[in-house]
Design an enzyme around this catalytic site. Structure first.
Site, PDB file in Angstrom:
ATOM      1  N   HIS A  50       0.864  -1.195   0.000  1.00 30.28           N
ATOM      2  CA  HIS A  50       0.000   0.000   0.000  1.00 30.28           C
ATOM      3  C   HIS A  50       0.889   1.230   0.000  1.00 30.28           C
ATOM      4  O   HIS A  50       1.957   1.224   0.616  1.00 30.28           O
ATOM      5  CB  HIS A  50      -0.924   0.016   1.233  1.00 30.28           C
ATOM      6  CG  HIS A  50      -2.087   0.933   1.067  1.00 30.28           C
ATOM      7  ND1 HIS A  50      -2.008   2.279   1.299  1.00 30.28           N
ATOM      8  CD2 HIS A  50      -3.349   0.692   0.666  1.00 30.28           C
ATOM      9  CE1 HIS A  50      -3.186   2.831   1.052  1.00 30.28           C
ATOM     10  NE2 HIS A  50      -4.018   1.898   0.660  1.00 30.28           N
TER      11      HIS A  50
ATOM     12  N   GLU B 196      -7.850  -5.338  -0.219  1.00 30.83           N
ATOM     13  CA  GLU B 196      -8.376  -6.112  -1.352  1.00 30.83           C
ATOM     14  C   GLU B 196      -8.303  -7.610  -1.139  1.00 30.83           C
ATOM     15  O   GLU B 196      -9.051  -8.356  -1.755  1.00 30.83           O
ATOM     16  CB  GLU B 196      -7.628  -5.737  -2.639  1.00 30.83           C
ATOM     17  CG  GLU B 196      -7.495  -4.248  -2.881  1.00 30.83           C
ATOM     18  CD  GLU B 196      -8.782  -3.470  -2.602  1.00 30.83           C
ATOM     19  OE1 GLU B 196      -8.673  -2.339  -2.134  1.00 30.83           O
ATOM     20  OE2 GLU B 196      -9.878  -4.004  -2.823  1.00 30.83           O
TER      21      GLU B 196
END
Ligand code: SDX
Length: 357
Positions: free
Chosen positions: A244, A299
Site C-alpha cells: 500500500h 483487497e
C-alpha cells in the site's frame, strides 16, 4: 519530485484520516472498525455527506430506495447494450446516461444508479434478466438480491453492507483525487464519479480484488505456494492484495473484512487456504523487500468476502465503486466548497527553442 506525488499534501479534509504508520483509519471521527459494525450504507452516506448539501433528510433509506426504482426505469431500455461491455466499462456507461448535477438528489441518484446498474450487469452477464429494485429494502440487501437473483440472508446482506461501509472513503487515493479535480472545474457530481470509477478500474487500485482470486486459484494448494510466489516475484509481478502506498503495516480494513468473512459459512475452505497463503506471501515479501514494509491490504479479504456472497469476480470493482461512491461525492462537494480549481504546477524539463543564429 516523486512522480506518484508520495507524501504530497494536496487537500485538507474532514472526511477521513489514513494513518499509515500505525494502521489506523478514521472516517468522520470514527474508527473504521466501529463504523463497519454500527453503520448501515445509508447512515454512512448521511455521515459523509452531512454539511455538504442543503436539505439532508434524517434518513436516506426512503429516498435511496425510490431512487433505485427510478434508476431502473431510466436504464432499462439500455441494459442490454450496456451489459455488452466489460463490467466496469458497463457501469461507467450506465452512469453516463445520467444528467450531471450538483445537488443532493444527484448524489442519491448516483448511489442508486451504481447499485441498480451493477445488479443488472451481473444478471445479464450470467444469462438472467435484470431484477427490479425493492424500494423498501435496505440498500445492501437490495444490491445483493439484484446481483444474485435470490434474497440474501440477514447475515449476507449485513456482510455486504459492512464491506460497502469499510471501503466508503480512504483519503486522497487515486480515484478520490481525480474526483476532487473534476469537481473543482464545476463539471458536476456525475462527471466526478465517472472520473473516480475510471481511476478505480486499474489493477493497482480498485481492480485488485478479482486478480486476488486468480492468484489463489493459480496457487491451488498451500504445498504449491512457495514455488508459485517465488516465480511470480521473479517475473517482477505484484502480488494482488498486498502492499500500500500509505500503510506500512496491516491495512485496518483487511482486519475488518477478515472478521466479517469468518461469519459467512460459504467461505471456510477458501478462507483457510487464503490465510495460509497470506502467511507465506508476507514471509516472502519481507525477505525479498526488506526495506519496504509490505502487508495485506483491503483487497485480499475483499476478494474472499465477495466470492462468499456469490458475486462474480468480474464485478468486484463495480462493488468497490458502489461503496466508494459515497466518499467520491463527499470529497467532490468538499473541494467545490473551497471554490478553488485544482491546478498544480509542473517543472518543465524539455528542450528550449534553438537560439536564432
Ligand atoms: C487500493 O491509495 C489507496 O488508499 C488505495 C486503496 C483505497 O482504498 O482507495 O487503499 C485501494 O488500491 C489498495 C491497493 C490495491 N492494489 C493491489 O493490491 C495491487 C498490488 N499492490 C501494489 O501494486 C502496490 O503495493 C501499490 C500500488 C498498492 C502501492 O505501490 P507503491 O506505493 O507505488 O510502491 P512501489 O510500487 O514503489 O513499490 C515499492 C517496492 C517495489 O519494489 P522495488 O521495485 O523497489 O524493488 O515494493 C514492491 C515494488 O515492486 N511491491 C510489491 C508489491 N507492492 C509493492 N512487490 C510485490 N507485490 C506487491 N503487491
Amino acid at each position: 519530485m516523486d512522480a506518484g506525488l508520495e507524501k504530497v499534501v494536496a487537500a485538507e479534509t474532514v472526511l477521513s484520516d489514513v494513518q499509515g504508520a500505525n494502521g489506523r483509519l478514521i472516517i468522520r471521527g470514527r474508527d473504521v472498525e466501529d463504523l463497519a459494525r454500527d453503520f448501515s450504507f445509508e447512515q454512512t452516506a448521511s455521515l459523509l455527506w452531512g454539511g455538504f448539501f442543503d436539505g439532508m433528510p434524517a434518513d436516506l433509506h426512503p429516498p435511496l430506495g425510490v431512487a433505485r426504482v427510478v434508476a431502473f426505469a431510466r436504464l432499462a431500455p439500455d441494459f442490454k447494450r450496456i451489459a455488452a461491455l466489460p463490467e466496469t466499462e458497463a457501469l461507467r456507461a450506465a452512469l453516463s446516461l445520467m444528467p450531471d448535477g450538483d445537488d443532493l438528489q444527484t448524489a442519491i441518484d448516483l448511489a442508486a444508479t451504481m447499485a441498480v446498474a451493477t445488479g443488472a450487469i451481473a444478471r445479464l452477464k450470467s444469462g438472467g434478466a435484470p431484477l427490479e429494485p425493492d424500494a423498501t429494502a435496505p440498500h445492501d440487501a437490495d444490491l445483493l438480491r439484484m446481483i444474485r437473483g435470490d434474497a440474501p440472508t440477514e447475515v449476507e446482506a449485513r456482510a455486504l453492507g459492512a464491506y460497502l461501509v469499510t471501503v466508503c472513503d480512504h483519503g486522497l487515493n487515486a480515484s478520490t483525487f481525480v474526483a476532487r479535480c473534476v469537481a473543482s472545474t464545476r463539471a458536476g457530481l456525475g462527471s466526478a464519479v465517472i472520473a473516480g470509477l475510471s481511476a478505480l478500474k486499474g489493477p493497482l487500485h480498485g481492480g485488485a480484488p478479482g486478480p486476488v482470486l486468480d492468484m489463489l486459484d493459480g496457487i491451488g494448494s498451500i504445498g504449491n505456494a512457495e514455488h508459485w510466489i517465488r516465480d511470480a516475484l521473479d517475473r517482477g509481478e505484484r502480488l494482488m492484495g498486498f502492499g500500500h502506498r500509505v500503510y506500512r503495516t496491516l491495512d485496518p480494513r483487511a482486519g475488518v473484512l477478515k472478521s466479517v468473512v469468518t461469519g459467512l459459512p460459504a467461505c471456510h475452505g477458501r478462507l483457510a487456504l487464503a490465510q495460509a497463503i497470506e502467511g507465506r506471501i508476507l514471509q516472502r515479501l519481507a525477505a525479498e523487500k526488506p526495506d519496504r514494509k509490505l502487508d495485506t491490504n483491503a483487497e485480499y479479504y475483499t476478494a474472499i468476502l465477495l466470492e462468499a456472497l456469490g458475486a462474480p469476480r468480474g464485478l468486484f470493482t463495480c462493488l468497490f465503486a458502489c461503496g466508494r461512491v459515497t466518499g467520491w461525492i463527499a470529497h467532490a462537494r468538499e473541494q467545490l466548497a473551497t471554490g478553488r480549481l485544482v491546478r498544480p504546477a509542473a517543472t518543465y524539463v524539455g528542450p528550449l527553442p534553438a537560439i536564432a543564429a
